[in-house]
Enzyme design. Structure first.
Site, mmCIF file in Angstrom:
data_model
loop_
_atom_site.group_PDB
_atom_site.id
_atom_site.type_symbol
_atom_site.label_atom_id
_atom_site.label_comp_id
_atom_site.label_asym_id
_atom_site.label_seq_id
_atom_site.Cartn_x
_atom_site.Cartn_y
_atom_site.Cartn_z
ATOM 1 N N ASP A 15 64.241 -6.902 -36.406
ATOM 2 C CA ASP A 15 63.962 -8.348 -36.533
ATOM 3 C C ASP A 15 64.842 -9.104 -37.521
ATOM 4 O OD1 ASP A 15 62.002 -7.439 -34.858
ATOM 5 O OD2 ASP A 15 60.314 -8.270 -35.968
ATOM 6 N N ASP A 57 61.738 -10.169 -32.561
ATOM 7 C CA ASP A 57 60.456 -10.813 -32.356
ATOM 8 C C ASP A 57 60.749 -11.962 -31.381
ATOM 9 O OD1 ASP A 57 57.849 -10.483 -33.373
ATOM 10 O OD2 ASP A 57 58.064 -12.154 -34.776
ATOM 11 N N HIS A 59 58.626 -14.636 -29.300
ATOM 12 C CA HIS A 59 57.289 -15.141 -28.994
ATOM 13 C C HIS A 59 57.294 -16.328 -28.032
ATOM 14 C CE1 HIS A 59 55.659 -12.544 -32.004
ATOM 15 N NE2 HIS A 59 56.076 -13.230 -33.056
ATOM 16 N N HIS A 76 57.231 -19.034 -35.249
ATOM 17 C CA HIS A 76 58.532 -18.433 -35.583
ATOM 18 C C HIS A 76 59.042 -17.656 -34.380
ATOM 19 C CE1 HIS A 76 55.521 -15.313 -36.310
ATOM 20 N NE2 HIS A 76 56.470 -14.456 -35.951
ATOM 21 N N LYS A 101 60.035 -7.686 -28.475
ATOM 22 C CA LYS A 101 58.585 -7.478 -28.652
ATOM 23 C C LYS A 101 57.896 -8.799 -28.973
ATOM 24 C CE LYS A 101 59.113 -6.415 -33.512
ATOM 25 N NZ LYS A 101 58.480 -7.651 -34.000
ATOM 26 N N CYS A 145 56.989 -5.556 -39.947
ATOM 27 C CA CYS A 145 57.597 -4.887 -38.797
ATOM 28 C C CYS A 145 58.363 -3.632 -39.173
ATOM 29 C CB CYS A 145 58.447 -5.882 -38.016
ATOM 30 S SG CYS A 145 57.405 -7.078 -37.158
HETATM 31 C C1 VGL Z 1 57.176 -10.161 -38.590
HETATM 32 C C2 VGL Z 1 55.478 -11.521 -39.280
HETATM 33 C C3 VGL Z 1 55.317 -12.017 -38.011
HETATM 34 C C4 VGL Z 1 58.225 -9.138 -38.925
HETATM 35 C C5 VGL Z 1 57.024 -10.635 -37.291
HETATM 36 O O1 VGL Z 1 59.215 -9.032 -38.170
HETATM 37 O O2 VGL Z 1 58.066 -8.438 -39.949
HETATM 38 N N1 VGL Z 1 56.388 -10.597 -39.566
HETATM 39 N N2 VGL Z 1 56.098 -11.569 -37.026
HETATM 40 ZN ZN ZN Z 2 56.153 -12.580 -35.146
#
Ligand code: VGL
Ligand code: ZN
Length: 199
Positions: A15, A57, A59, A76, A101, A145
């Protein structure tokens, strides 16, 4: 201690996206500081012709983890936005395997092992196809993550190294990152640095 890389090793960068570095929607403090060590690791793995995985990530606009949906986070990494793109300055190799993901509205997916590649293969399937036994993990964020990807890797039997110079924590509570590191080590993760890697 030096770590000699060999066949069966893979790099997994978690990420490292614009929204997680300063200026982004869910900026991890010093998240941009991992770009240089991660690029260093990418260079070394490329030199050894070893596989490189990048998780992201990714979404939908109404993801369950967003505050307006009752979740803990500001919106985000919304699919196809600049915030969801890999961090500026990250040296993404052309043949890197991208694992996506958090695509469905729920549940939340903090582990790269919950993601899939463009053909629907899971990270675990791709690692097994490539006969990977050791994974080296860096990226963001240590306390979410990265933590969950490392714990899943260990649970699935991978020898799992954490690149401590290439991770940073959100630290909702100030010691979340430290606690996450302790948990990873308790479960068998081996801390190392990108500087210790060689082929
Ligand atoms: C993450 C918070 C929300 C991460 C992803 O990649 O650590 N943290 N979504
Ligand atoms: Zn996230």
């Amino acid at each position: 201690m030096r770590v000699s890389l060999k066949k069966g090793d893979a790099l997994v960068i978690v990420d490292l996206q614009n929204d997680f570095v300063p200026g982004g929607k869910l900026a991890v403090p010093q998240g941009d500081h991992v770009i240089r060590p991660v690029n260093n690791a990418i260079r070394i793995f490329r030199g050894g012709r070893l596989p490189i995985f990048l998780t992201r990530d990714w979404h939908p606009v109404n993801h369950s983890s967003f505050e307006d949906q009752g979740g803990p986070w500001p919106p985000h990494c919304v699919q196809d936005t600049q915030g969801a793109a890999f961090a500026s300055g990250l040296a993404v190799p052309e043949d890197a395997i991208i694992i996506t993901k958090g695509v469905r509205t729920e549940p939340d997916e903090y582990s790269g092992f919950q993601g899939t590649d463009a053909d629907g293969n899971s990270l675990d399937e791709r690692l097994k196809q490539l006969n990977v036994t050791r994974i080296f993990i860096g990226g963001l964020a240590t306390d979410y993550c990265v933590l969950n990807t490392v714990l899943d890797g260990l649970m699935r039997g991978y020898e799992t190294y954490v690149l401590t110079d290439a991770i940073r924590a959100v630290n909702v509570k100030p010691d979340d990152g430290e606690k996450a590191m302790e948990r990873m080590v308790q479960h068998g993760a081996e801390p190392t640095t990108t500087e210790s890697l060689g082929v």
